[in-house]
Design an enzyme around this catalytic site. Structure first.
Site, PDB file in Angstrom:
ATOM      1  N   GLU A 428      11.050 -38.849  -7.693  1.00 51.82           N
ATOM      2  CA  GLU A 428      10.154 -39.111  -8.821  1.00 51.82           C
ATOM      3  C   GLU A 428       9.418 -37.855  -9.284  1.00 51.82           C
ATOM      4  O   GLU A 428       8.213 -37.870  -9.546  1.00 51.82           O
ATOM      5  CB  GLU A 428       9.151 -40.219  -8.458  1.00 51.82           C
ATOM      6  CG  GLU A 428       9.833 -41.536  -8.148  1.00 51.82           C
ATOM      7  CD  GLU A 428       8.854 -42.651  -7.770  1.00 51.82           C
ATOM      8  OE1 GLU A 428       7.632 -42.409  -7.830  1.00 51.82           O
ATOM      9  OE2 GLU A 428       9.320 -43.745  -7.418  1.00 51.82           O
ATOM     10  N   GLU A 504      15.395 -46.408  -4.397  1.00 51.25           N
ATOM     11  CA  GLU A 504      14.130 -46.979  -3.932  1.00 51.25           C
ATOM     12  C   GLU A 504      13.953 -48.309  -4.633  1.00 51.25           C
ATOM     13  O   GLU A 504      13.971 -48.369  -5.864  1.00 51.25           O
ATOM     14  CB  GLU A 504      12.972 -46.016  -4.238  1.00 51.25           C
ATOM     15  CG  GLU A 504      11.647 -46.417  -3.610  1.00 51.25           C
ATOM     16  CD  GLU A 504      10.606 -45.316  -3.779  1.00 51.25           C
ATOM     17  OE1 GLU A 504      10.948 -44.134  -3.531  1.00 51.25           O
ATOM     18  OE2 GLU A 504       9.470 -45.629  -4.158  1.00 51.25           O
TER      19      GLU A 504
END
Length: 812
Positions: A428, A504
Site C-alpha cells: 500500500e 490482503e
C-alpha cells in the site's frame, strides 16, 4: 592392536577438530548488558557497564510497558485507510514506550588469524555496531538481517573483544508496534580467509518431475586469487542418505560463483502436505587444503503461475489459503522465540492455512525455516514505505540509499528456501499513485529478477483505480490487491497477466467471546465497550466479511487465493477504535487473538480450508441472563452441508448451505432462535442426509474452578522452550463461564519460570510480564518457560472465589 586403535582414534578426532575449525558459528545470547537511554562513551572499551541491566538476547525492552495513552500519540490522517483529515490516534503502536535509545554491550573471543563476521538477524533500529570502540557498521532498517566483517577491529590476541550496539526508535516511525532492541538473534561466525560468505550459495531446480530432478548449486567464494579451487558437494536426502555427489576443480572465473549440477533420481517433492528437505554439503579446498564446509538446506519443487488458470505447485493447481502476520508474538513482544512461532504455526496448520505473508517487513529467519519444515508457502515482503512517507520518521528517509542493499540481503538470505514462492516489493505504498511510481516498482522488481529469476514478484496494492490507469499493476509479475474484491473482475479483464491475487483480504474485526445484537453486516461498527462482535459480520470501511473472499477463490480459476488480514491479533492498529479511543491498543483483525486463543472466525476458515478434518462449531455462548424469550441468533460453522438446531430438545429445523446470499454458502444460521437457559445442540448431516456429527453447549452455572489445558506436555531443558497453557474458568460441570472477568494469579515452581500471560482483550492494560492477568470472557493464556536443568515445572493458577488449578510439565 590396542595402541593402533588409539592412534587411529586420535587421528580421527584431530581430523574432526580440523574440519569443525574451518567454520564456527555461535549465538551471542548471554552476557549482555542493557541500558535504556543515551549513554555517553558507551562504545568504548573502558566504559563501566556494571550497573546496567543484565539481559538475554533476543530482547525487546519496550514490551514491559507500562501501557500509556501518551506513548507515540499521533495526530495524523491514515491515507491507506482513506482518511483525508488528521485526527488524534491512540494505541496506534500498542501504547508501549518503544520510542528512544537503547544500548547493548557484551564481550566475545575470536581467533585473530581467521575472518570474523557478526550477523544481526534484526536490530530495532538504526543500528550502530562498535567493536573495541570503533564503528564496524551501520544499518538503519530494523527488520532486515545484516552482517559486518569485524576482523580488523579485533584485539591482537582475539580475547575479550567489546561489542557495543546503539539502537534508536524515533517517534512516528511505525504504524504498528515495532518492538525495540536486539529483538532477534546475534551470531558470531569465524572462517578461514577463503570461505563461502554469508548467504553465499544459490540452489535452483531447473527441472522437476517424478522420475528425476535437476539441481543447480552456485557457490560464491571470498578472497580467492589464482589458487586451484576444488568444491566437493554431497546432496543428502531427507533421511540423510547421499543421493548425488560432485567433485569439481577449477579457478574462479572472473569472480563468478562456482557452479555444480546434480541429478536426483525419484525426488521427494516439497509441498505444504509433504515438507521434505534436502541438504547440499559442500567442502571447499584451496590447493588441496580444506578451508570451509558449508551446508545449504533446500527443497525440490516446481511453481508455475499460468494466465487464466492460476497457481500450480508441482504441477497441481491450488489456491493460497494464507494469512498475513505482523512480527510480534503478542505478550512476548517482538523478541523472537522458536517455540512461540511453532505454536502459532501449529494453530494455523490445523485451521487449514498453507501460506504466510510477512506483513510488512522481512521476517525472522527462524520463521522461514519453520515454514520450510512445517509446510507453509511464503510471500516475503520487505517494505511498508518506499520514497513517499506514511510516517514522518518512516523508511522513506532511507529508501533511495538503502532499498537495494536491503533487498539484496533479503533475497540472498531466503532464496534457497522452498517455502518461498513469491516476493512482494511493498504494501500500500503511496508511490503507487504517482505518475512515476511504476519506475520505482520496476527498480525493485528488477532487483528480484536479477538476484532470483525463479520466483515472481507482486505488490500489495490498495488504490485500484490508480494502478489500473497508470501502468503500475500491469508492470508486475503478479498483480496483488489489498481488499477491493468487487474490482477483481475488472482487474482481470484489464490487466495482461490475467491473474489476480488477494494479497490482503477481509479485515473482519471481532473480539473473542463478544456478541452484538442484531447480528448483521456492519462497516466500522463501534460500541461503548470498545469491542467488536464475534458474529463475524463486522469489518472496516475498506474491507469485507470472509465469505466474499471464499467465493472469489471458489468461483474463478484466475484468482490465486488470498492472504487474510490477519492470522493473529497484534499490538497496535486497534481499528475501528484507533481515533481517540484509548485504552484500545491491539488489533481485532486476527482470526486468533493476542493470547493465541482461536476466535469463532477460526472455525469458519477451518470449515472451508481444512479438507481433512471435521469441523462443527456453535456460536454464541449460551449465557444471556436478561434476554430470556428474546432472539439470540445461532450460527454454525461446519464442513458438512446441513445441520439441525435444537434448544432444550426443541428443533429449530434444518439449514443447508445455499447460494441465496454469500453468507449462506459458508455458514448455517438460525437468526430467530429464542434464548432460554439450558442446552443448545447441533446435529450435522452429510450430502446423503446421514447424521455425521453432534455438538452441544450449555448455559454455565456459578464459576467453580480453574481448568488448565497445556498445548504440550513437555519442554526442552534449553532455557528457551515455552508451553502455552489455556486457563478456563468453569462451573462445577466443566462448562466455560463465558462472561467471567476476574483477576487470575500465577505461581511457577520447579524446573522453569513464568514468562508472560495475555487474555486477548484489546482494551486490557494488564502488563504481560507480571504473574497476574484478568480473564477475558472466561479465558486467558499463561506462558511458562523451561529452565536449563531437567525436572518438573509446576504451574499453580488461582483466583478469588473459585478453586485453584495446578498442572505439572516435564522439562527434559
Amino acid at each position: 592392536m590396542h595402541i593402533r586403535k588409539l592412534f587411529l582414534l586420535a587421528v580421527l578426532l584431530c581430523s574432526i577438530c580440523h574440519l569443525s575449525a574451518q567454520r564456527h558459528e555461535q549465538l551471542l545470547e548471554t552476557g549482555w548488558k542493557f541500558h535504556k537511554g543515551e549513554a555517553s562513551g558507551a562504545a568504548s572499551i573502558a566504559f563501566d557497564d556494571t550497573k546496567w541491566e543484565s539481559v538475554r538476547v533476543p530482547h525487546d525492552w519496550a514490551i514491559f510497558g507500562p501501557f500509556d495513552r501518551n506513548d507515540d500519540l499521533q495526530n495524523v490522517a491514515i491515507t491507506q485507510n482513506l482518511e483525508t483529515q488528521a485526527s488524534i490516534k491512540t494505541g496506534r503502536t500498542g501504547g508501549l514506550p518503544y520510542v528512544g535509545v537503547g544500548w547493548y554491550r557484551t564481550h566475545f573471543d575470536a581467533d585473530p588469524e581467521k575472518k570474523t563476521t557478526l550477523i544481526f538477524d534484526g536490530a530495532m533500529s538504526e543500528a550502530h555496531v562498535y567493536v573495541n570502540g570503533q564503528e564496524a557498521c551501520f544499518w538503519p532498517y530494523g527488520y532486515n538481517s545484516f552482517h559486518c566483517d569485524v576482523t580488523e577491529f579485533l584485539h591482537k590476541d582475539g580475547k575479550d573483544n567489546v561489542l557495543a550496539v546503539r539502537l534508536e526508535n524515533r517517534p512516528q516511525s511505525s504504524r504498528w508496534y515495532p518492538g525495540a532492541g536486539l529483538y532477534r538473534n546475534v551470531h558470531l561466525v569465524t572462517t578461514e580467509k577463503v570461505h563461502v560468505p554469508i548467504w553465499g550459495t544459490q540452489i535452483t531446480t531447473p527441472h522437476v518431475a517424478t522420475d528425476y530432478a535437476s539441481v543447480c548449486l552456485r557457490t560464491t567464494l571470498n578472497n580467492v586469487g589464482k589458487e586451484k579451487i576444488t568444491v566437493e558437494t554431497d546432496i543428502l536426502s531427507p533421511d540423510g542418505q547421499k543421493v548425488a555427489s560432485k567433485k569439481n576443480e577449477g579457478h574462479i572465473n572472473h569472480g563468478q560463483p562456482f557452479t555444480q549440477n546434480f541429478i536426483v533420481e525419484k525426488p521427494q517433492l516439497w509441498s505444504p502436505e509433504t515438507p521434505v528437505l534436502y541438504q547440499a554439503v559442500s567442502k571447499i579446498y584451496v590447493d588441496g587444503k580444506l578451508t570451509d564446509t558449508y551446508t545449504t538446506r533446500f527443497g525440490i519443487r516446481s511453481i508455475e503461475f499460468v494466465a487464466d488458470k492460476g497457481f500450480f505447485l508441482n504441477g497441481k493447481h491450488r489456491k493460497f489459503q494464507g494469512v498475513c502476520n505482523h512480527h510480534d508474538l503478542g505478550p512476548l513482544g517482538a523478541a523472537i522465540n522458536v517455540s512461540a512461532l511453532r505454536h502459532q504455526l501449529t494453530l494455523l496448520k490445523d485451521m487449514g492455512c498453507d501460506a504466510i505473508r510477512t506483513a510488512h517487513n522481512m521476517p525472522a529467519p527462524e520463521l522461514v525455516s519453520l515454514c520450510d519444515e512445517m509446510g507453509f508457502m511464503m510471500m516475503i515482503e520487505p517494505f511498508d514505505e518506499w520514497d513517499i512517507a506514511k510516517c514522518d520518521n518512516g523508511y522513506h528517509r532511507y529508501f533511495n540509499e538503502w532499498a537495494e542493499k536491503d533487498m539484496v540481503n533479503m533475497l540472498h538470505q531466503y532464496r534457497n528456501h522452498p517455502c518461498v514462492v513469491m516476493w512482494s516489493i511493498g504494501n500500500e505504498v503511496p508511490t503507487q499513485c504517482s505518475a512515476e511510481g511504476y519506475k520505482v516498482a520496476k527498480f525493485l522488481q528488477d532487483i528480484c529478477h536479477r538476484e532470483d529469476p525463479t520466483r515472481p514478484v507482486t505488490c500489495g496494492m490498495d488504490q485500484v483505480s490508480c494502478v489500473l490507469n497508470n501502468g503500475f499493476a500491469a508492470m508486475l509479475d503478479i498483480p496483488g490487491f489489498n481488499y477491493r474484491a468487487h474490482r477483481y473482475e475488472e482487474a482481470y479483464q484489464q490487466l495482461p497477466q490475467n491473474l489476480v491475487l488477494g494479497s490482503e483480504t477481509s479485515s473482519t474485526v471481532s473480539s473473542r467471546g463478544v456478541y452484538k445484537f442484531p447480528a448483521e453486516r456492519k462497516a466500522d461498527a463501534k460500541y461503548d465497550d470498545h469491542q467488536s462482535s464475534s458474529y463475524d459480520l463486522e469489518y472496516c470501511s475498506w474491507s469485507n466479511i470472509p465469505d466474499i473472499d471464499f467465493a472469489q477463490a471458489d468461483d474463478h480459476n484466475w484468482t490465486l487465493g488470498q492472504f487474510v488480514w490477519t492470522g493473529f491479533d497484534y499490538l497496535g492498529e486497534p481499528s475501528p477504535y484507533d481515533t481517540n479511543a484509548w485504552p484500545n491498543h491491539s488489533s481485532m483483525f486476527g482470526i486468533i487473538d493476542l493470547a493465541s486463543l482461536p476466535k469463532d472466525r477460526y472455525y469458519l476458515y477451518r470449515s472451508v480450508w481444512n479438507k481433512q478434518a471435521e469441523t462443527l462449531h456453535i456460536l454464541p455462548h449460551w449465557n444471556w441472563e436478561g434476554r430470556e424469550g428474546q432472539e439470540v441468533p445461532v450460527f454454525v460453522y461446519t464442513n458438512y452441508p446441513t445441520a439441525e438446531l435444537f434448544i432444550n430438545g426443541k428443533s429449530y429445523g434444518k439449514q443447508t448451505k445455499n447460494n441465496q446470499t454469500v453468507e449462506n454458502r459458508y455458514r448455517l444460521m438460525w437468526p430467530h432462535a429464542i434464548y432460554e437457559p439450558g442446552e443448545v445442540k447441533v446435529v450435522a448431516y452429510d450430502e446423503a442426509g446421514t447424521a455425521k456429527a453432534e455438538k452441544t453447549i450449555r448455559t454455565a452455572g456459578k464459576p467453580h474452578h480453574i481448568e488448565l489445558v497445556p498445548a504440550q506436555q513437555s519442554l526442552k531443558a534449553d532455557g528457551k522452550d515455552l508451553a502455552y497453557v489455556t486457563v478456563r474458568i468453569v462451573d462445577k460441570d466443566g462448562n466455560l463461564c463465558p462472561t467471567d472477568m476476574r483477576l487470575v494469579k500465577f505461581h511457577v515452581t520447579g524446573a522453569g519460570s513464568y514468562k508472560a500471560s495475555a487474555n486477548g482483550d484489546p482494551t486490557c492494560l494488564d502488563l504481560f510480564h507480571l504473574p497476574q492477568m484478568h480473564a477475558f470472557n472466561g479465558m486467558l493464556t499463561a506462558i511458562v518457560q523451561g529452565g536449563e536443568e531437567k525436572g518438573l515445572l509446576e504451574l499453580q493458577v488461582s483466583a478469588k472465589g473459585i478453586k485453584a488449578g495446578k498442572i505439572q510439565i516435564e522439562v527434559k
